[in-house]
Design an enzyme around this catalytic site. Structure first.
Site, short mmCIF file in Angstrom:
data_model
loop_
_atom_site.label_atom_id
_atom_site.label_comp_id
_atom_site.label_asym_id
_atom_site.label_seq_id
_atom_site.Cartn_x
_atom_site.Cartn_y
_atom_site.Cartn_z
N HIS A 103 41.41 7.23 -67.62
CA HIS A 103 41.15 6.99 -68.34
C HIS A 103 39.63 7.73 -69.07
CE1 HIS A 103 39.28 3.37 -71.46
NE2 HIS A 103 40.58 3.32 -72.29
N LYS A 128 36.09 9.83 -70.47
CA LYS A 128 36.18 10.68 -71.69
C LYS A 128 35.20 11.25 -71.77
CE LYS A 128 38.57 6.45 -73.53
NZ LYS A 128 39.44 6.79 -72.62
N ASP A 152 28.79 24.48 -68.91
CA ASP A 152 27.93 24.83 -68.69
C ASP A 152 26.83 24.05 -67.35
OD1 ASP A 152 29.12 27.00 -70.16
OD2 ASP A 152 27.24 27.15 -71.64
N HIS A 163 36.54 0.31 -80.41
CA HIS A 163 37.36 1.26 -78.94
C HIS A 163 35.30 1.51 -78.07
CE1 HIS A 163 38.74 4.22 -76.77
NE2 HIS A 163 39.29 3.95 -77.16
N LYS A 197 32.57 1.47 -75.07
CA LYS A 197 32.13 0.50 -74.06
C LYS A 197 30.99 0.45 -73.46
CE LYS A 197 36.94 2.34 -74.38
NZ LYS A 197 37.42 1.25 -74.68
N ASP A 221 18.55 -7.14 -73.56
CA ASP A 221 17.03 -6.67 -73.85
C ASP A 221 16.50 -5.27 -74.22
OD1 ASP A 221 17.74 -9.61 -72.25
OD2 ASP A 221 17.00 -8.87 -70.47
#
Length: 838
Positions: free
Chosen positions: A206, A208, A213, A629, A631, A636
């Site tokens: 999952h 991404k 380089d 979508h 995450k 604070d």
């Protein structure tokens, strides 16, 4: 004969046999034996950790992790320069800029990758910035491109990784520049003969992220795939009477999963909604770009994954090489799963290709962000013992929160202890502890959670096909407030009112399909539906590569496909030929999207021009959930966690889905306030939170399509974020301000009421049973998904109601189906499958 003479004789014989057919046959037999041997793994699930050298590597990894915060494989790193991106427009544009500058290597890891994704919009005017075309140019320039994608179970998931692999490999055929410079691996393996003991059907890769380089990296919630590109105003409409070339979402990139899920991705036509009839599902996401020591850690995770997939699936393929890595040589190359078998197939290439010390971050600190890479990873996904440092980070950061916890996530499934099986991650307990502690210390404290209204993709939530989605929602409600072990009830049990501390929201967007009376006349006179014109446009700008099913470029020998293409081109010609006849050769007065009216200075719906009768306009108003979508965790105004990890067991336990995230704290502080008191906020966390809140409140202007002059659409090495200072920036500066909270909850109140009144948007608190569902939203053909519910409401009243919506916040309906069994046990949901949904 002496033993040493015997040994020398056989060694000489082996040397003479090398390169002969007999020697090759012997090696082939050894490899075949090893294939057969994998069936033994069926009865030895510990086969990667039972030999002495494997146990030594495990112990080495354990010692490293135990010396690091959160038990992560990666250390804490100072001096990172980090830039945030909110929504796909800025992120994809920045990725396009960075990819074009690649000189040596590109690593890409994605759950789903769409080669035909346009990184800049509108697509018609930016065809050279389609992802596959950028990668093709870099490969032809000599850049080595390594890609790992999740190999899905086709019956359950529709991302078609085979198409991804074949389309990308076909970009540079043998004999052309760039041949062999793009290599795509898919994992896990579903070949019984090759991998009988190691097949994984339930869990997914999952992550991404991108590494270019060894200089710069991107990480977050955005896959390089269809359905993710979006702007902060989140339009639902993509109808263009002034010309189809202005469309934003070609082919399957226009999607609404509540109506029709993705399928047959290699054929853009098969999942196409009519833009003239439905709106799309808008998409909200967050990602990061960074330069600094953490780039090395992200690269190390990729190299580990690459070598593990090489070992697990491509060990006998000479087209896939082993990757070694500066800093992980010699006795430490086992940390990145390098193997040196007696009869290796495929070479060994050390990365980076030029000296590591040439990287800008290796010469000194580039920024002020203290950061650490964390992951969820295990034996099936990386060949390592289980690591769940993401969950460790979430728990520790939340429990130490002093003022607020802000969460944006696709899911919210968590436990408060050991009594909520099948849920096992304990982020929920951390939230309970933080709220109870704040109450005992008489501190003002809030946990603000923003998640999707429907956290999975389904049609009508009443249908049997939606049982899996309802199961996810059921687990979410049980995590939040249903049952004695829920977060709310555990807080109550300690004499604290959870409703004073925890607040949960969804996002929702509206728009107007610009299907004018003139365009309907154009359809009638030409005999061509707008949907066919959509298809013709997609065929024109997406056809090359999109139909590739092998690693060779598609040929034009398919008569059926060619005839369909010719039909679509002719249909588009007929349609366009009627433009002047219906008056569309003149300026179209109605705008193609009114989503900007929910944003700052976007005007009012009641003031928007409409090219036709206002009563006809009513049929074109649409709404949809704004799918969250990202995450993201902000605590604070100091600490941020961002990556691919959802709040559920799949992402947090380590043994299920593989994930990669980053924990960030900016040592560059800004003078701010917290509940009216002076406060030193981290620049990175505070500016990100302020921009997100302004977007949700409608206190940001709509984005322009041309992102070339937008600092927030550039990589971090080009310029820092534009924090968009002004009165609205100052207004949301204090996250605990009563004025901000009044606007936040006030907007959510009004928006929720308007969406309910105009559209009967579901889910809703008035739907407590399935009978309530039928009363609230009757099943009838005249009620189209996302459209106005009452066709007799006066047009001006509809417009004036929509004027009241500001931003995208709505309340999460906590009473939804509270008196009904949301997901009855059966074939879809049972003791064997329930872990899939958690």
């Amino acid at each position: 004969m002496a033993p040493e003479e015997d040994s020398r004789m056989f060694a000489g014989l082996r040397d003479k046999l090398k390169g002969t057919n007999l020697y090759d046959a012997k090696i082939g037999a050894i490899h075949f034996k090893n294939k057969i041997g994998k069936f033994g793994n069926l009865i030895n699930s510990n086969h990667r950790h039972d030999e002495e050298h494997e146990q030594a590597t495990d112990e080495k990894r354990n010692r490293i992790a135990e010396s690091h915060r959160f038990n992560s494989f990666a250390p804490e790193r100072d001096g990172n320069k980090v830039k945030w991106y909110v929504d796909g427009q800025d992120y994809f544009y920045a990725v396009s800029v960075a990819l074009e500058k690649a000189k040596e290597t590109i690593y890409i890891e994605d759950w789903w990758l769409s080669p035909e994704l346009f990184l800049r919009r509108p697509p018609f005017y930016n065809q050279e910035y389609r992802l596959d075309q950028i990668l093709k140019r870099r490969a032809e320039a000599g850049v080595k491109i390594y890609i790992i994608v999740y190999k899905e179970v086709a019956a359950a998931v529709s991302c078609n990784s085979a198409h991804t692999k074949h389309a990308l490999h076909a970009l540079c055929p043998e004999g052309t520049p760039g041949y062999g410079n793009i290599v795509v691996l898919r994992h896990p393996d579903h070949n019984v003969f090759e991998n009988a003991g190691d097949m994984t059907f339930y869990w997914a890769h999952h992550e991404k992220f991108i590494v270019i380089d060894y200089e710069i990296a991107f990480i977050g919630g955005l896959d390089l795939c269809f359905g993710r590109w979006d702007s902060r105003q989140h339009p639902c409409a993509d109808v263009h009477p002034a010309g189809i070339q202005n469309e934003m979402f070609p082919g399957q990139d226009f999607n609404n999963n509540r109506i029709m899920d993705f399928h047959s991705i290699d054929d853009w036509k098969s999942n196409e909604l009519s833009k003239a009839d439905y709106g799309r599902m808008p998409w909200h996401d967050v990602a990061m770009c960074l330069i600094g020591d953490c780039v090395y850690d992200i690269a190390e995770h990729f190299v580990l994954r690459w070598n593990f997939v090489k070992r697990d699936k491509y060990k006998r393929s000479d087209k896939v090489e082993w990757l070694t890595m500066t800093g992980r040589e010699g006795e430490n190359e086992d940390l990145i799963a390098v193997q040196r078998p007696k009869h290796p197939v495929g070479g060994y290439t050390n990365h980076p290709l030029s000296p590591l010390e040439n990287r800008s971050w290796a010469k000194g600190q580039q920024g002020t962000v203290h950061a650490q890479v964390v992951r969820s990873s295990a034996d099936w996904s990386s060949g390592i013992l289980t690591e769940h440092s993401i969950q460790n980070a979430y728990i520790e950061v939340i429990e130490n929160a002093q003022h607020f916890v802000y969460i944006e996530n696709q899911f919210f499934i968590t436990a408060t202890g050991e009594n909520q099986a099948p849920i096992h991650n304990t982020i929920g307990r951390a939230i309970v502890n933080a709220c109870v502690k704040a109450s005992k210390e008489s501190r003002k404290f809030r946990v603000i959670i923003v998640i999707p209204a429907v956290p999975g993709f389904a049609g009508d939530l009443r249908d049997d096909a939606a049982t899996g989605t309802r199961a996810i929602m059921d687990y979410q409600y049980k995590s939040i407030h249903r049952g004695e072990h829920s977060i709310f009830e555990q807080i109550k049990a300690q004499g604290v009112d959870p409703k004073q501390y925890i607040f949960i929201f969804n996002l929702r967007s509206y728009d107007r399909l610009n299907k004018t009376s003139a365009m309907e006349q154009q359809e009638e006179k030409s005999g061509v539906k707008y949907q066919d014109v959509q298809r013709a446009e997609a065929e024109e700008i997406m056809a090359e590569g999109v139909h590739s099913t092998t690693d060779q470029r598609p040929t034009l020998g398919d008569d059926t496909a060619e005839k369909e293409k010719e039909r679509l081109i002719e249909a588009k010609r007929k349609f366009e030929a009627q433009r002047s006849e219906v008056g569309l050769d003149k300026e179209v007065t109605s705008t193609d999207s009114i989503a900007a009216t929910a944003m700052l200075n976007g005007g009012k719906v009641s003031e928007q021009s409409w090219d036709g009768d206002l009563e006809e306009e009513k049929d074109n108003f649409v709404q949809e959930e704004l799918y969250i979508h990202g995450k993201l965790l902000i605590v604070d105004d100091r600490i941020v966690i961002c990556g691919s990890s959802n709040i559920n067991d799949r992402s947090q336990l380590g043994v299920h889905d593989s994930e990669l995230s980053i924990v960030m704290e900016d040592y560059n502080t800004i003078d701010s306030t917290m509940d009216g008191q002076p406060f030193k906020a981290g620049h990175h966390a505070a500016t990100l939170r302020r921009l997100l809140w302004r977007e949700h409140l409608g206190l940001l202007p709509a984005q322009q399509l041309d992102a070339s002059e937008d600092p927030n659409a550039q990589p971090v090495d080009v310029c820092p974020n534009d924090i968009m200072e002004g009165p609205e920036y100052e207004f949301v500066a204090d996250p605990m301000s009563d004025q901000v909270w009044d606007m936040w909850t006030g907007n959510a109140d009004t928006n929720t009421q308007i969406f309910r009144h105009l559209f009967r948007a579901d889910p809703d608190n008035n739907i407590r049973t399935f009978d309530d569902y039928d009363a609230f939203l009757p099943r009838h053909k005249k009620f189209r998904q996302g459209h106005l519910h009452d066709p007799f409401m006066p047009a001006e009243e509809v417009r004036q109601k929509l004027d009241q919506i500001k931003g995208h916040l709505v309340w999460m309906p906590l009473d939804y189906l509270c008196d009904a069994p949301m997901a009855e046990k059966g074939l879809q949901v049972n003791a064997y499958t329930e872990s899939i949904y958690t």
